[in-house]
Motif scaffolding. Structure first.
Motif, mmCIF file in Angstrom:
data_model
loop_
_atom_site.group_PDB
_atom_site.id
_atom_site.type_symbol
_atom_site.label_atom_id
_atom_site.label_comp_id
_atom_site.label_asym_id
_atom_site.label_seq_id
_atom_site.Cartn_x
_atom_site.Cartn_y
_atom_site.Cartn_z
ATOM 1 N N ARG A 246 38.057 -41.776 9.772
ATOM 2 C CA ARG A 246 37.683 -43.173 9.459
ATOM 3 C C ARG A 246 36.409 -43.217 8.616
ATOM 4 N NH1 ARG A 246 39.468 -44.524 14.846
ATOM 5 N NH2 ARG A 246 37.440 -43.972 15.719
ATOM 6 N N ARG A 247 35.613 -42.176 8.674
ATOM 7 C CA ARG A 247 34.339 -42.227 7.953
ATOM 8 C C ARG A 247 34.540 -41.749 6.512
ATOM 9 N NH1 ARG A 247 30.267 -39.441 12.363
ATOM 10 N NH2 ARG A 247 31.048 -40.565 14.197
ATOM 11 N N ASP A 248 33.940 -42.495 5.535
ATOM 12 C CA ASP A 248 34.096 -42.021 4.155
ATOM 13 C C ASP A 248 32.882 -41.171 3.844
ATOM 14 O OD1 ASP A 248 32.670 -44.949 2.592
ATOM 15 O OD2 ASP A 248 32.502 -44.159 4.621
ATOM 16 N N ARG A 249 33.112 -39.907 3.595
ATOM 17 C CA ARG A 249 31.986 -38.982 3.516
ATOM 18 C C ARG A 249 31.297 -39.093 2.165
ATOM 19 N NH1 ARG A 249 33.887 -33.525 5.250
ATOM 20 N NH2 ARG A 249 31.709 -33.147 5.696
ATOM 21 N N ARG A 250 30.022 -39.037 2.147
ATOM 22 C CA ARG A 250 29.235 -39.297 0.934
ATOM 23 C C ARG A 250 28.762 -38.020 0.246
ATOM 24 N NH1 ARG A 250 27.766 -44.751 1.617
ATOM 25 N NH2 ARG A 250 29.571 -45.612 2.701
ATOM 26 N N PHE A 251 28.634 -36.925 0.977
ATOM 27 C CA PHE A 251 28.080 -35.685 0.378
ATOM 28 C C PHE A 251 26.832 -35.998 -0.439
ATOM 29 C CE2 PHE A 251 31.179 -32.768 1.813
ATOM 30 C CZ PHE A 251 32.383 -33.475 1.886
ATOM 31 N N GLY A 252 25.983 -36.853 0.099
ATOM 32 C CA GLY A 252 24.704 -37.107 -0.573
ATOM 33 C C GLY A 252 24.807 -38.171 -1.659
ATOM 34 N N GLY A 253 26.051 -38.575 -1.995
ATOM 35 C CA GLY A 253 26.198 -39.619 -3.035
ATOM 36 C C GLY A 253 25.955 -40.997 -2.409
ATOM 37 N N VAL A 254 26.030 -42.095 -3.238
ATOM 38 C CA VAL A 254 25.825 -43.434 -2.650
ATOM 39 C C VAL A 254 27.162 -44.080 -2.319
ATOM 40 C CG1 VAL A 254 23.629 -43.851 -3.748
ATOM 41 C CG2 VAL A 254 25.742 -44.360 -4.985
#
Ligand SMILES: CC(C)Oc1ccc(CN(CCC(N)=O)C(=O)c2cnn(Cc3ccccc3)c2-c2ccc3sccc3c2)cc1
Length: 254
Positions: A246-254
């Motif tokens: 369910r979580r949209d992973r950002r890998f440090g992005g916005v």
């Protein structure tokens, strides 16, 4: 300005295996297995009973993760330093792995599971270390789930050893300072060849990393549960994966 506060563990209707299998399965799941002692205490049982029960859950979750298509399962038996434990408990703990491997190694081999270890096995008693080395040897050719045990493992020590090793390479001219990149440092860690964990699960209500894979967990989804490790079930494992999905992973992005 509000920030949408994400609940740590989205509660919802019990998720099914079929629903979870419709979305990407995390490649690498790491688990800090905590709560054996408390589980035993709540039942007025000896702590060894909690460790024994905890070991059965390791077998169950390993099988289940392998069946779901998880590629790497890293297990950290969160344990206060052994020297803080009564001697009898440490002796028992060091017998458990042989019991685990004697009864489970044939199944691990049949399931194409590859047993790996990070940490310092030299600190284990000879009989325990030999059992572990046999399991690593007997499964080294397998290509299925990598079952990665963190034994006597500490992340800061791991990073420090990597830095020292890299410094030696620079000193002898094999590396230049500009060669030192994040991927290079990752390759010098004990988890060298493994991808970083996508999901970290920690049981028994502690919300801490306890010096576990600090470098590797930089972009990992963290999922905490009050459930004690011996009470952890496949359903809990599915809930954790569903929360990850369910979580949209950002890998440090916005
Ligand atoms: C390849 C694998 C089977 O080899 C191993 C060789 C040595 C160890 C002992 N050990 C390392 C030394 C240390 N950290 O104390 C632990 O991690 C430790 C500390 N508490 N518990 C109880 C516990 C059991 C289950 C879950 C959490 C904690 C364990 C423990 C003992 C036996 C087993 S069997 C599968 C997991 C497991 C964990 C572990 C594995």
């Amino acid at each position: 300005m509000f920030t949408k506060r994400r609940k740590m563990n989205e509660e919802g209707a019990p998720v099914t295996k079929e629903e979870v299998l419709r979305r990407p399965i995390p490649n690498h799941v790491a688990i800090i297995m905590d709560g054996n002692g408390r589980w035993a205490k709540r039942r007025a049982l000896p702590r060894a009973a909690g460790h024994y029960e905890g070991m059965q859950v390791v077998r169950k979750i390993t099988r289940f993760a392998n069946g779901l298509g998880v590629r790497v399962l890293s297990l950290y038996a969160f344990s206060t330093e052994n020297w803080k434990r009564p001697k009898g408990e440490v002796d028992y703990l060091m017998k458990l792995p042989e019991q685990f491997l004697t009864t489970f190694l044939p199944e691990l081999i049949a399931e194409n599971v590859k047993v790996q270890v990070i940490g310092h096995t030299e600190a284990l008693p000879d009989h325990t270390r030999r059992a572990v080395e046999k399991a690593i040897q007997d499964t080294s050719g397998n290509t299925g789930l990598v079952l990665n045990f963190a034994l006597n493992y500490g992340s800061r020590a791991e990073i420090t050893a990597a830095v020292q090793q890299i410094a030696k390479e620079v000193e002898r001219g094999a590396l230049a300072p500009e060669d030192i990149t994040e991927p290079l440092i990752s390759s010098y860690l004990m988890t060298g060849g493994l991808q970083d964990p996508d999901l970290l699960i920690r049981t028994s209500g502690e919300i801490r990393l306890s010096n576990f894979m600090l470098w590797q967990l930089a972009y990992t989804e963290l999922w905490f549960t009050d459930v004690l490790w011996p009470d952890f079930t496949e359903q809990h494992f599915l809930e954790a994966i569903a929360a990850y999905q369910r979580r949209d992973r950002r890998f440090g992005g916005v």
